[in-house]
Design a protein around this motif. Structure first.
Motif, mmCIF file in Angstrom:
data_model
loop_
_atom_site.group_PDB
_atom_site.id
_atom_site.type_symbol
_atom_site.label_atom_id
_atom_site.label_comp_id
_atom_site.label_asym_id
_atom_site.label_seq_id
_atom_site.Cartn_x
_atom_site.Cartn_y
_atom_site.Cartn_z
ATOM 1 N N ILE A 178 0.845 -1.191 0.000
ATOM 2 C CA ILE A 178 0.000 0.000 0.000
ATOM 3 C C ILE A 178 0.879 1.239 0.000
ATOM 4 O O ILE A 178 2.038 1.197 0.435
ATOM 5 C CB ILE A 178 -0.953 0.014 1.213
ATOM 6 N N PRO A 179 0.362 2.368 -0.482
ATOM 7 C CA PRO A 179 1.190 3.578 -0.616
ATOM 8 C C PRO A 179 1.455 4.269 0.715
ATOM 9 O O PRO A 179 0.922 5.326 1.011
ATOM 10 C CB PRO A 179 0.358 4.455 -1.560
ATOM 11 N N VAL A 180 2.293 3.642 1.557
ATOM 12 C CA VAL A 180 2.688 4.253 2.821
ATOM 13 C C VAL A 180 4.204 4.388 2.873
ATOM 14 O O VAL A 180 4.927 3.475 2.505
ATOM 15 C CB VAL A 180 2.203 3.437 4.041
ATOM 16 N N ASP A 181 4.695 5.525 3.353
ATOM 17 C CA ASP A 181 6.117 5.868 3.513
ATOM 18 C C ASP A 181 6.985 5.183 2.470
ATOM 19 O O ASP A 181 6.611 5.032 1.321
ATOM 20 C CB ASP A 181 6.592 5.597 4.943
ATOM 21 N N GLY A 182 8.169 4.746 2.852
ATOM 22 C CA GLY A 182 9.067 4.117 1.888
ATOM 23 C C GLY A 182 9.049 2.609 1.978
ATOM 24 O O GLY A 182 9.787 1.923 1.282
ATOM 25 N N HIS A 183 8.244 2.077 2.873
ATOM 26 C CA HIS A 183 8.198 0.635 3.089
ATOM 27 C C HIS A 183 6.750 0.196 2.919
ATOM 28 O O HIS A 183 5.944 0.309 3.832
ATOM 29 C CB HIS A 183 8.715 0.278 4.483
ATOM 30 N N LYS A 184 6.424 -0.330 1.776
ATOM 31 C CA LYS A 184 5.022 -0.513 1.418
ATOM 32 C C LYS A 184 4.456 -1.881 1.799
ATOM 33 O O LYS A 184 3.257 -2.095 1.714
ATOM 34 C CB LYS A 184 4.843 -0.275 -0.081
ATOM 35 N N ASP A 185 5.301 -2.827 2.193
ATOM 36 C CA ASP A 185 4.815 -4.167 2.500
ATOM 37 C C ASP A 185 4.151 -4.194 3.872
ATOM 38 O O ASP A 185 4.744 -3.762 4.860
ATOM 39 C CB ASP A 185 5.966 -5.177 2.473
ATOM 40 N N LEU B 38 -1.816 -10.251 -2.164
ATOM 41 C CA LEU B 38 -2.715 -9.367 -2.906
ATOM 42 C C LEU B 38 -1.988 -8.346 -3.768
ATOM 43 O O LEU B 38 -2.613 -7.664 -4.573
ATOM 44 C CB LEU B 38 -3.646 -8.641 -1.923
ATOM 45 N N GLY B 39 -0.674 -8.210 -3.578
ATOM 46 C CA GLY B 39 0.070 -7.253 -4.383
ATOM 47 C C GLY B 39 -0.242 -5.812 -4.005
ATOM 48 O O GLY B 39 -0.675 -5.511 -2.899
ATOM 49 N N MET B 40 -0.044 -4.912 -4.956
ATOM 50 C CA MET B 40 -0.222 -3.482 -4.717
ATOM 51 C C MET B 40 -1.699 -3.109 -4.730
ATOM 52 O O MET B 40 -2.434 -3.479 -5.640
ATOM 53 C CB MET B 40 0.526 -2.684 -5.799
ATOM 54 N N LEU B 41 -2.128 -2.360 -3.704
ATOM 55 C CA LEU B 41 -3.490 -1.856 -3.617
ATOM 56 C C LEU B 41 -3.452 -0.340 -3.459
ATOM 57 O O LEU B 41 -2.647 0.188 -2.691
ATOM 58 C CB LEU B 41 -4.228 -2.460 -2.414
ATOM 59 N N THR B 42 -4.323 0.342 -4.178
ATOM 60 C CA THR B 42 -4.480 1.782 -3.941
ATOM 61 C C THR B 42 -5.270 1.961 -2.654
ATOM 62 O O THR B 42 -5.866 1.010 -2.126
ATOM 63 C CB THR B 42 -5.233 2.440 -5.110
ATOM 64 N N TRP B 43 -5.302 3.202 -2.135
ATOM 65 C CA TRP B 43 -6.057 3.423 -0.915
ATOM 66 C C TRP B 43 -7.528 3.081 -1.073
ATOM 67 O O TRP B 43 -8.104 2.429 -0.184
ATOM 68 C CB TRP B 43 -5.881 4.865 -0.435
ATOM 69 N N PRO B 44 -8.216 3.467 -2.160
ATOM 70 C CA PRO B 44 -9.620 3.061 -2.310
ATOM 71 C C PRO B 44 -9.795 1.542 -2.316
ATOM 72 O O PRO B 44 -10.734 1.011 -1.715
ATOM 73 C CB PRO B 44 -10.030 3.684 -3.649
#
Length: 218
Positions: free
Chosen positions: A119-126, A169-175
């Motif tokens: 998810i799009p958080v800081d520099g560590h997305k996992d 689930l891989g990459m998810l946008t906030w919505p």
């Protein structure tokens, strides 16, 4: 199966907080921080150009300006180490945050999935999201917990009686994230990382200006 193996498979598991992610950059920057403190202290003590120095009070204030936030930071890490925990005991999964507050309490058999997401958080997305029957989804940063006990905990949750499925689930946008995991809490500073960075920058400048001026009033 031996009695010893049977007992160990149901033994309580407690995962403590691991602060190495926070401590590593601090230890790596110890020398630059120390040299910067000395340079700032000498600048405040001796002045520069037409600006008069504050003498020894300037050196003391410079040291305090660096030591105070370091002590606060170290205290926060110690508190997290002492209070935060993920535990599985007697068929009950519980999670406590850095303040010791219970943020998840559910039966082992009620865990419905372990979801690995980006998810799009800081520099560590996992992140790992734990879902259960009645509780809100819990978001964990696995880097911040002891690795081996956490691995054993996940092994227990994916085995009977919970048999929680593991999903990548891989990459998810906030919505997408909010739609899939309604009620999951992510800290404001991570959701709005750039606003948080701007706020910290302004606060740091104000902090330095305060201590620089304080040295002339001591």
């Amino acid at each position: 199966m031996s009695a010893e193996m049977t007992d160990s498979s149901y033994a309580p598991i407690k995962v403590r907080a691991d602060n190495r992610v926070y401590k590593a950059p601090l230890l790596g920057g110890a020398v630059p921080i120390g040299l910067g403190t000395i340079r700032l202290g000498l600048r405040l003590a001796n002045g520069r150009g037409s600006s008069p120095g504050a003498g020894w009070p300037g050196m003391i204030v410079a040291i305090l300006a660096v030591v105070v936030p370091l002590v606060w930071f170290a205290g926060g890490l110690a508190l997290r180490r002492a209070k935060a925990a993920v535990a599985l005991e007697d068929g009950v999964l519980s999670v406590r945050d850095r303040w010791g507050r219970l943020v998840l309490l559910t039966l082992e058999s009620d865990v419905t999935g372990l979801h690995y997401v980006r998810i799009p958080v800081d520099g560590h997305k996992d992140r790992l999201v734990i879902t259960s029957v009645d509780d809100a989804p819990l978001v964990l940063d696995t880097r911040l917990w002891e690795e081996e006990p956490l691995r054993r905990l996940f092994g227990r949750l994916t085995a009977p009686p919970a048999q929680a499925p593991v999903r990548q689930l891989g990459m998810l946008t906030w919505p997408q994230f909010r739609s899939r995991f309604p009620g999951a809490k992510v800290p404001w500073r991570q959701v709005h990382f750039w606003w948080f960075a701007i706020f910290v920058t302004i606060l740091t400048i104000a902090y330095i200006a305060f201590f620089v001026n304080l040295s002339y009033f001591v």
